[in-house]
Design a protein around this motif. Sequence first.
Motif, short mmCIF file in Angstrom:
data_model
loop_
_atom_site.label_atom_id
_atom_site.label_comp_id
_atom_site.label_asym_id
_atom_site.label_seq_id
_atom_site.Cartn_x
_atom_site.Cartn_y
_atom_site.Cartn_z
N LEU A 102 0.91 -1.08 0.11
CA LEU A 102 -0.03 0.12 -0.09
C LEU A 102 1.16 1.22 -0.09
N PHE A 103 0.53 2.15 -1.02
CA PHE A 103 1.51 3.39 -1.10
C PHE A 103 0.62 4.48 -0.75
N SER A 104 1.04 5.30 0.03
CA SER A 104 0.23 6.59 0.50
C SER A 104 1.01 7.76 0.76
N ASN A 105 0.67 8.77 1.03
CA ASN A 105 0.89 9.99 1.02
C ASN A 105 1.16 10.22 2.49
N ASP A 106 0.72 9.61 3.54
CA ASP A 106 0.86 9.81 4.74
C ASP A 106 1.20 8.39 5.42
N LYS A 107 1.86 8.37 6.67
CA LYS A 107 2.28 7.14 7.01
C LYS A 107 1.35 6.03 6.77
N LEU A 108 0.13 6.13 7.52
CA LEU A 108 -0.94 5.03 7.50
C LEU A 108 -2.33 5.57 6.84
N GLY A 109 -1.92 6.61 6.00
CA GLY A 109 -3.02 6.91 5.52
C GLY A 109 -3.52 6.14 4.37
N PRO A 110 -4.96 6.75 3.76
CA PRO A 110 -5.38 5.87 2.77
C PRO A 110 -4.54 5.51 1.55
N PRO A 111 -4.54 4.54 0.65
CA PRO A 111 -3.45 4.07 -0.27
C PRO A 111 -3.92 4.85 -1.65
N VAL A 112 -3.07 5.21 -2.17
CA VAL A 112 -2.71 5.92 -3.42
C VAL A 112 -2.57 5.03 -4.79
N ASP A 113 -1.98 3.94 -4.26
CA ASP A 113 -1.36 2.97 -5.27
C ASP A 113 -1.56 1.58 -4.43
N ILE A 114 -2.00 0.55 -5.01
CA ILE A 114 -1.86 -0.91 -4.41
C ILE A 114 -1.29 -1.87 -5.41
N VAL A 115 -0.10 -2.47 -4.83
CA VAL A 115 0.49 -3.43 -5.73
C VAL A 115 0.40 -5.04 -5.06
N PRO A 116 -0.21 -5.99 -5.94
CA PRO A 116 -0.62 -7.34 -5.14
C PRO A 116 1.06 -8.00 -5.04
N MET A 117 1.14 -8.62 -4.23
CA MET A 117 2.22 -9.44 -4.00
C MET A 117 2.29 -10.66 -4.33
N GLU A 118 3.24 -11.49 -4.80
CA GLU A 118 3.34 -12.78 -4.98
C GLU A 118 3.80 -13.64 -4.06
N ARG A 119 3.25 -14.75 -3.73
CA ARG A 119 3.69 -15.66 -2.52
C ARG A 119 4.76 -16.58 -3.10
N LEU A 120 5.77 -16.76 -2.47
CA LEU A 120 6.67 -17.64 -2.64
C LEU A 120 6.89 -18.42 -1.51
N LEU A 131 9.07 3.46 -10.53
CA LEU A 131 9.14 4.94 -9.89
C LEU A 131 8.66 5.79 -10.78
N ALA A 132 7.62 6.68 -10.24
CA ALA A 132 7.03 7.83 -11.45
C ALA A 132 6.34 8.64 -10.70
N PHE A 133 6.23 9.90 -11.22
CA PHE A 133 5.48 10.93 -10.79
C PHE A 133 4.01 10.94 -11.12
N ASP A 134 3.17 11.41 -10.19
CA ASP A 134 1.59 11.57 -10.93
C ASP A 134 1.34 12.75 -11.70
N PRO A 135 0.27 13.08 -12.38
CA PRO A 135 0.22 14.12 -13.28
C PRO A 135 0.44 15.41 -12.45
N SER A 136 0.32 15.74 -10.92
CA SER A 136 0.65 16.82 -10.39
C SER A 136 2.13 17.02 -9.90
N GLY A 137 2.98 15.97 -10.32
CA GLY A 137 4.50 16.11 -10.27
C GLY A 137 4.72 15.57 -8.93
N GLY A 138 3.65 14.99 -8.14
CA GLY A 138 4.24 14.05 -6.79
C GLY A 138 4.21 12.88 -6.82
N TYR A 139 4.55 12.08 -5.78
CA TYR A 139 4.53 10.67 -5.54
C TYR A 139 4.37 10.40 -4.21
N PRO A 140 3.78 9.11 -3.89
CA PRO A 140 3.58 8.62 -2.63
C PRO A 140 4.80 8.59 -1.57
#
Length: 208
Positions: A102-120, A131-140
């Motif tokens: 879970l990627f977020s702008n605050d430490k435990l804030g709502p996620p702005v991006d979610i990436v599933p993880m593969e179980r090994l 790694l990428a910037f959003d349209p506003s020039g920011g990032y989580p």
Amino acid sequence: VMMRDVDESRRRYRAILTGSSGRGIQQNMTYRIVAGDDVSRNYRITVIQPPSATVDELRYEYPEYMGMEERTQTGGEITGWEGTRVTFTATSNIPVAAAQILFSNDKLGPPVDIVPMERLEGNQLRASWTLAFDPSGGYPAFYRIECRDELGQTDPEPTVYTVKILPDRVPEVRLIDPRGSLERPANATVPLLVEARDDFRVRELRMR
């Protein structure tokens, strides 16, 4: 742990078990009540361990034009160039039913991006993120791993890691000489002095 009188008329007493350093009970235990010359039977507290994961290493794969070799670091703090592909390798404390980043702008804030993880095998988890910037020039600025067990339980206090993305700035070109307009014969040679800079390297220059 001393018990305190909370109702003298009814002879009721109360105690709070805060665990080590006041962080709550973190392991199974038994307890009994001793009052004067009487002792209660033993009672058992069973602690259900929440599923959690720790990042073991990060692998950075840079865009080809940067001319940089991929590298691996231990720990989960991210610092990398825009466009870099980061592969996460983590280990969970117990077998989990699912895990995601879970990627977020605050430490435990709502996620702005979610990436599933593969179980090994061996409780290991893996995922990749570019790694990428959003349209506003920011990032989580933060991320955490959310694990779920078969009962749907998650860790209420997951480890939070920081993210820092370095911008890949556009090349800069400056005409040093001549500094203004010129008039020359049709067969004249006009030398040009140009300075070009980039974060990594300049592949080619064209004059139009």
